[in-house]
Write an enzyme that holds these catalytic residues in place. Structure first.
Site, mmCIF file in Angstrom:
data_model
loop_
_atom_site.group_PDB
_atom_site.id
_atom_site.type_symbol
_atom_site.label_atom_id
_atom_site.label_comp_id
_atom_site.label_asym_id
_atom_site.label_seq_id
_atom_site.Cartn_x
_atom_site.Cartn_y
_atom_site.Cartn_z
ATOM 1 N N SER A 8 -0.948 49.033 47.614
ATOM 2 C CA SER A 8 -0.640 48.920 46.185
ATOM 3 C C SER A 8 -1.924 48.885 45.369
ATOM 4 C CB SER A 8 0.180 47.661 45.911
ATOM 5 O OG SER A 8 0.266 47.476 44.515
ATOM 6 N N HIS A 31 0.590 53.395 46.533
ATOM 7 C CA HIS A 31 1.673 52.760 45.781
ATOM 8 C C HIS A 31 1.156 52.414 44.381
ATOM 9 C CE1 HIS A 31 5.431 50.375 45.641
ATOM 10 N NE2 HIS A 31 4.735 49.488 44.955
ATOM 11 N N ASP A 33 2.189 50.723 40.819
ATOM 12 C CA ASP A 33 3.169 49.839 40.175
ATOM 13 C C ASP A 33 3.147 50.012 38.665
ATOM 14 O OD1 ASP A 33 4.319 48.211 42.392
ATOM 15 O OD2 ASP A 33 2.205 47.762 42.735
ATOM 16 N N MET A 35 4.659 48.852 35.233
ATOM 17 C CA MET A 35 5.389 47.707 34.645
ATOM 18 C C MET A 35 5.334 47.810 33.132
ATOM 19 S SD MET A 35 4.044 44.587 37.021
ATOM 20 C CE MET A 35 3.665 44.799 38.762
ATOM 21 N N MET A 135 12.747 44.648 47.850
ATOM 22 C CA MET A 135 11.646 43.800 47.369
ATOM 23 C C MET A 135 11.648 42.483 48.135
ATOM 24 S SD MET A 135 9.929 45.387 44.996
ATOM 25 C CE MET A 135 8.902 43.987 44.544
ATOM 26 N N GLY A 143 0.084 39.386 45.055
ATOM 27 C CA GLY A 143 -0.396 38.121 45.601
ATOM 28 C C GLY A 143 0.627 37.006 45.708
ATOM 29 N N ASP A 173 8.111 45.501 49.956
ATOM 30 C CA ASP A 173 7.034 45.359 48.980
ATOM 31 C C ASP A 173 7.003 43.918 48.497
ATOM 32 O OD1 ASP A 173 5.213 45.625 46.910
ATOM 33 O OD2 ASP A 173 6.509 46.870 45.655
ATOM 34 N N GLY A 195 -0.665 45.087 48.860
ATOM 35 C CA GLY A 195 -1.679 45.097 47.812
ATOM 36 C C GLY A 195 -2.842 44.205 48.148
HETATM 37 C C1 DX5 Z 1 4.869 43.471 42.726
HETATM 38 C C2 DX5 Z 1 4.533 44.885 43.116
HETATM 39 C C3 DX5 Z 1 3.831 45.007 44.390
HETATM 40 C C4 DX5 Z 1 2.516 44.256 44.493
HETATM 41 C C5 DX5 Z 1 2.430 43.790 45.907
HETATM 42 O O1 DX5 Z 1 5.867 43.437 41.812
HETATM 43 O O2 DX5 Z 1 5.703 45.675 43.189
HETATM 44 O O3 DX5 Z 1 3.669 46.366 44.778
HETATM 45 O O4 DX5 Z 1 1.393 45.002 44.177
HETATM 46 O O5 DX5 Z 1 1.306 42.991 46.025
HETATM 47 P P1 DX5 Z 1 1.081 42.047 47.315
HETATM 48 O O6 DX5 Z 1 1.053 42.939 48.503
HETATM 49 O O7 DX5 Z 1 -0.221 41.404 47.000
HETATM 50 O O8 DX5 Z 1 2.232 41.084 47.344
HETATM 51 ZN ZN ZN Z 2 5.436 47.714 44.033
#
Ligand code: DX5
Ligand code: ZN
Length: 220
Positions: A8, A31, A33, A35, A135, A143, A173, A195
């Site tokens: 990510s 990946h 993201d 938002m 999810m 994180g 994810d 990520g």
């Molecule tokens: C969170 C995102 C993820 C995020 C995952 O809403 O969809 O893709 O970057 O990050 P980690 O792997 O650090 O949980």
């Molecule tokens: Zn994501």
């Protein structure tokens, strides 16, 4: 299906996206993201940044849209160069129509489920998809701690995909690391977003290899 790793970019240095993409050249996907500060309480990036990243990255982009009204906005991410576009079940007004539209544009179509969204209502839609994203945190931030309560749903999703004999990737994810990747693979995930585990590692490419190997060993 052999495990795929999709680091990510949310955990990468946004001021150096091209260089960050090169640090994870062993990835299967990147990946990204998206938002919108409405569907989730965070704002990241949109079409222009995806377009710029797609131009410089050798790895295909896996766009995860955490936005309202994906019916309206998702096709623009294909035009911007994404190879896979995942929208949220909770936000889409017409998920079948949207998945068909994405596929007609030659992208892979993904459907994402927040932790509290059941998979059962979507069983008959699976054939319209290339990927189902379960999810494993509440979407919005990197994180966060992995939610074990998502594993039974992942198992049920795996059983559905297998029962129908579908070629649908099962992605997880949120909170994926060497501590959690095995239980996800064991429950049936085959595509792993990570990520902070990848970009927080001294050697991101080595971490990708370790995650892939751990997932492969745990898969059945
Ligand atoms: C969170 C995102 C993820 C995020 C995952 O809403 O969809 O893709 O970057 O990050 P980690 O792997 O650090 O949980
Ligand atoms: Zn994501």
């Amino acid at each position: 299906m052999s495990p795929m790793i999709s680091p990510s970019m949310l955990s990468s240095d946004f001021a150096n996206l091209a260089a960050e993409a090169r640090r994870v050249s062993g990835a299967d996907w990147l990946h990204v993201d998206v938002m919108d500060n409405h569907f989730v309480p965070n704002l990241t990036l949109g079409v222009p940044v995806v377009e710029a990243l797609a131009k410089v990255a050798d790895t295909p982009l896996d766009c995860h849209l955490m936005i309202e009204d994906p019916d309206r906005w998702a096709p623009a991410y294909v035009e911007a160069g994404a190879g896979s576009v995942t929208f949220h079940a909770e936000a889409a007004a017409a998920p079948v129509r949207l998945a068909r539209e994405l596929r007609s544009l030659d992208a892979r179509a993904g459907l994402a489920l927040k932790p509290a969204t059941p998979v059962e209502p979507y069983e008959d839609l699976l054939a319209e998809l290339d990927m189902l994203l379960v999810m494993t945190v509440e979407p919005g931030f990197g994180g966060q701690a992995f939610l074990d309560l998502c594993l039974p749903k992942l198992r049920r999703a795996r059983a559905m995909v297998d029962r129908h004999g579908l070629d649908v990737r099962l992605q997880v994810d949120g909170g994926i690391s060497l501590d959690t990747v095995e239980r996800c693979a064991e429950a049936g995930a085959d595509t792993f977003v990570a990520g902070s585990a990848v970009f927080g590692a001294d050697d991101p490419d080595a971490m990708i290899e370790s995650l892939r190997a751990a997932a492969a060993a745990a898969a059945h």
